[in-house]
Design a protein around this motif. Structure first.
Motif, PDB file in Angstrom:
ATOM      1  N   UNK A   1      23.750   0.956  -5.898  1.00 49.70           N
ATOM      2  CA  UNK A   1      22.449   0.675  -6.505  1.00 49.70           C
ATOM      3  C   UNK A   1      21.409   0.333  -5.441  1.00 49.70           C
ATOM      4  N   UNK A   2      21.815  -0.454  -4.437  1.00 48.82           N
ATOM      5  CA  UNK A   2      20.880  -0.837  -3.374  1.00 48.82           C
ATOM      6  C   UNK A   2      20.419   0.352  -2.549  1.00 48.82           C
ATOM      7  N   UNK A   3      21.359   1.244  -2.225  1.00 44.99           N
ATOM      8  CA  UNK A   3      21.016   2.432  -1.433  1.00 44.99           C
ATOM      9  C   UNK A   3      20.061   3.327  -2.205  1.00 44.99           C
ATOM     10  N   UNK A   4      20.397   3.588  -3.468  1.00 39.32           N
ATOM     11  CA  UNK A   4      19.569   4.500  -4.260  1.00 39.32           C
ATOM     12  C   UNK A   4      18.212   3.897  -4.598  1.00 39.32           C
ATOM     13  N   UNK A   5      18.138   2.571  -4.730  1.00 37.28           N
ATOM     14  CA  UNK A   5      16.833   1.957  -4.960  1.00 37.28           C
ATOM     15  C   UNK A   5      15.965   2.066  -3.709  1.00 37.28           C
ATOM     16  N   UNK A   6      16.599   1.892  -2.536  1.00 35.63           N
ATOM     17  CA  UNK A   6      15.861   2.096  -1.293  1.00 35.63           C
ATOM     18  C   UNK A   6      15.366   3.520  -1.176  1.00 35.63           C
ATOM     19  N   UNK A   7      16.216   4.489  -1.556  1.00 35.61           N
ATOM     20  CA  UNK A   7      15.805   5.890  -1.560  1.00 35.61           C
ATOM     21  C   UNK A   7      14.619   6.101  -2.492  1.00 35.61           C
ATOM     22  N   UNK A   8      14.664   5.481  -3.665  1.00 40.19           N
ATOM     23  CA  UNK A   8      13.564   5.629  -4.622  1.00 40.19           C
ATOM     24  C   UNK A   8      12.252   5.077  -4.054  1.00 40.19           C
ATOM     25  N   UNK A   9      12.317   3.968  -3.331  1.00 40.52           N
ATOM     26  CA  UNK A   9      11.111   3.398  -2.718  1.00 40.52           C
ATOM     27  C   UNK A   9      10.519   4.338  -1.668  1.00 40.52           C
ATOM     28  N   UNK A  10      11.359   4.855  -0.797  1.00 35.17           N
ATOM     29  CA  UNK A  10      10.878   5.747   0.260  1.00 35.17           C
ATOM     30  C   UNK A  10      10.408   7.076  -0.321  1.00 35.17           C
ATOM     31  N   UNK A  11      11.123   7.584  -1.331  1.00 39.05           N
ATOM     32  CA  UNK A  11      10.717   8.833  -1.970  1.00 39.05           C
ATOM     33  C   UNK A  11       9.392   8.667  -2.689  1.00 39.05           C
ATOM     34  N   UNK A  12       9.210   7.532  -3.359  1.00 37.86           N
ATOM     35  CA  UNK A  12       7.940   7.274  -4.037  1.00 37.86           C
ATOM     36  C   UNK A  12       6.789   7.176  -3.043  1.00 37.86           C
ATOM     37  N   UNK A  13       7.071   6.572  -1.872  1.00 35.36           N
ATOM     38  CA  UNK A  13       6.042   6.491  -0.831  1.00 35.36           C
ATOM     39  C   UNK A  13       5.648   7.882  -0.357  1.00 35.36           C
ATOM     40  N   UNK A  14       6.627   8.770  -0.178  1.00 33.14           N
ATOM     41  CA  UNK A  14       6.321  10.144   0.252  1.00 33.14           C
ATOM     42  C   UNK A  14       5.538  10.892  -0.817  1.00 33.14           C
ATOM     43  N   UNK A  15       5.969  10.772  -2.065  1.00 29.15           N
ATOM     44  CA  UNK A  15       5.276  11.465  -3.150  1.00 29.15           C
ATOM     45  C   UNK A  15       3.857  10.941  -3.321  1.00 29.15           C
ATOM     46  N   UNK A  16       3.655   9.670  -3.048  1.00 31.87           N
ATOM     47  CA  UNK A  16       2.312   9.083  -3.102  1.00 31.87           C
ATOM     48  C   UNK A  16       1.436   9.665  -2.003  1.00 31.87           C
TER      49      UNK A  16
ATOM     50  N   UNK B   1       1.450  13.865  -2.763  1.00 31.76           N
ATOM     51  CA  UNK B   1       1.001  14.423  -4.043  1.00 31.76           C
ATOM     52  C   UNK B   1       0.222  13.434  -4.915  1.00 31.76           C
ATOM     53  N   UNK B   2       0.037  12.213  -4.423  1.00 33.05           N
ATOM     54  CA  UNK B   2      -0.710  11.234  -5.202  1.00 33.05           C
ATOM     55  C   UNK B   2       0.076  10.612  -6.347  1.00 33.05           C
ATOM     56  N   UNK B   3       1.438  10.739  -6.301  1.00 30.27           N
ATOM     57  CA  UNK B   3       2.293  10.108  -7.310  1.00 30.27           C
ATOM     58  C   UNK B   3       2.418   8.628  -6.939  1.00 30.27           C
ATOM     59  N   UNK B   4       1.559   7.808  -7.508  1.00 31.58           N
ATOM     60  CA  UNK B   4       1.339   6.431  -7.068  1.00 31.58           C
ATOM     61  C   UNK B   4       2.637   5.638  -6.952  1.00 31.58           C
ATOM     62  N   UNK B   5       2.744   4.873  -5.879  1.00 32.23           N
ATOM     63  CA  UNK B   5       3.930   4.047  -5.646  1.00 32.23           C
ATOM     64  C   UNK B   5       3.848   2.776  -6.479  1.00 32.23           C
ATOM     65  N   UNK B   6       4.205   2.882  -7.753  1.00 34.63           N
ATOM     66  CA  UNK B   6       4.213   1.749  -8.671  1.00 34.63           C
ATOM     67  C   UNK B   6       5.656   1.379  -9.000  1.00 34.63           C
TER      68      UNK B   6
END
Length: 321
Positions: free
Chosen positions: A119-134, A137-142
């Motif tokens: 869970x910790x690894x995948x949540x970290x991945x989600x944070x970094x992926x959201x930062x890239x998408x933001x 592509x403007x997919x806001x890091x919320x």
């Protein structure tokens, strides 16, 4: 009957799993779960607040050496009991009394740890992926978007794992080279291209306490969590021994070598990233919510920063396997 099968018969049960993993694949499993590009980068912002560069840089080899002593002990036991049960099987065999009870507690704590670290690894991945998408592509890091990506990542990893050990072994083998080459690329880029680097005194001696706690010792101990969180999961080599050729040697070597390689490569990564910090407060206050991303962007610009971010995301994806 192979030597591996004969050893299992000596321990009281028959070979059931297919031995399709090489010694390198066994090492790759533990090295992938440790995943320095995931652990170091996910908690880098935490480390910046709890002791700063001094604790991150010196805490890593201290924790690494202590972890190695644990790994050496586990490797010794693994060489005698190369079974898929791993730790809980060892507990049952080595306990002087109440072996089943010790095995039960060991097995469940180990299982909970595996769930938590995934869970910790995948949540970290989600944070970094959201930062890239933001950024791209403007997919806001919320928080909501991060949780959505977190759920998708867990589902993808679950689907890949149910495909069988051969696919997982292949992805883990790729992961080893991704991490080693990735660390080299990240560090080299941060050494060569930024116009400004921090001083050695800053990297190896600057202490930061943004926790609100007055005790520097306590804050330093908190800062060690960066290394402690990352240098875990090397017991995976033991759990995969029943699926590995020459298990009595491959399993112990996988445990020890994964710690050694991670210890060296992780220290190089932390030092390289810390030297490249352009604005300490700016990184902590990043709009993406992920300080390493801001460090990449400040040091290399948008294009270079995004490329390094993709390298980290790739490593985190493999690590979550």
């Amino acid at each position: 009957m192979t030597d591996d099968e004969a050893r299992l018969h000596e321990l009281g049960y028959a070979q059931e799993l297919e031995r399709s993993m090489s010694p390198f694949s066994n090492f790759a499993v533990s090295f992938t779960i440790i995943c320095i590009l995931s652990g170091c980068m996910t908690l880098y912002g935490f480390g910046m607040n709890t002791g700063g560069p001094a604790v991150m840089v010196w805490g890593w080899p201290i924790v690494g050496v202590l972890t190695l002593t644990v790994g050496l002990g586990m490797a010794e036991v693994c060489s005698s009991y190369p079974t898929a049960g791993g730790l809980y099987y060892w507990a049952a065999k080595l306990a002087k009394s109440r072996g089943p009870a010790w095995a039960w507690f060991t097995g469940w704590f180990n299982f909970l740890g595996q769930v938590a670290v995934t869970a910790g690894i995948d949540f970290g991945l989600a944070q970094f992926l959201n930062a890239f998408l933001d950024l791209q592509f403007g997919f806001t890091a919320t928080p909501g978007h991060t949780v959505l990506l977190f759920g998708i990542t867990l589902l993808v990893h679950a689907l890949l794992n149910v495909r069988g050990v051969r696919l997982v072994a292949l992805l883990n083998n790729i992961s080893v080279w991704w991490q080693v080459i990735g660390v080299a690329v990240v560090v080299l880029a941060l050494v060569v291209f930024p116009s400004h680097h921090q001083s050695a005194g800053f990297v190896f001696g600057h202490f930061v306490n943004n926790t609100g706690w007055g005790s520097s010792l306590y804050v330093s101990l908190l800062g060690l969590l960066l290394a402690q969180y990352t240098l875990t999961g090397f017991d995976a080599s033991a759990h995969m021994t029943e699926e590995t050729h020459d298990a009595a040697r491959s399993g112990p070597r996988g445990i020890v070598n994964s710690i050694l390689v991670s210890l060296v490569a992780g220290w190089v990564l932390l030092i390289g990233v810390t030297f490249a910090i352009q604005s300490y407060d700016g990184a902590l206050g990043s709009s993406t919510g992920v300080p390493p991303v801001q460090i990449f962007l400040d040091a290399l610009g948008d294009t270079g920063g995004k490329l390094l971010l993709l390298i980290v995301i790739g490593a985190q994806f493999f690590c979550g396997m």
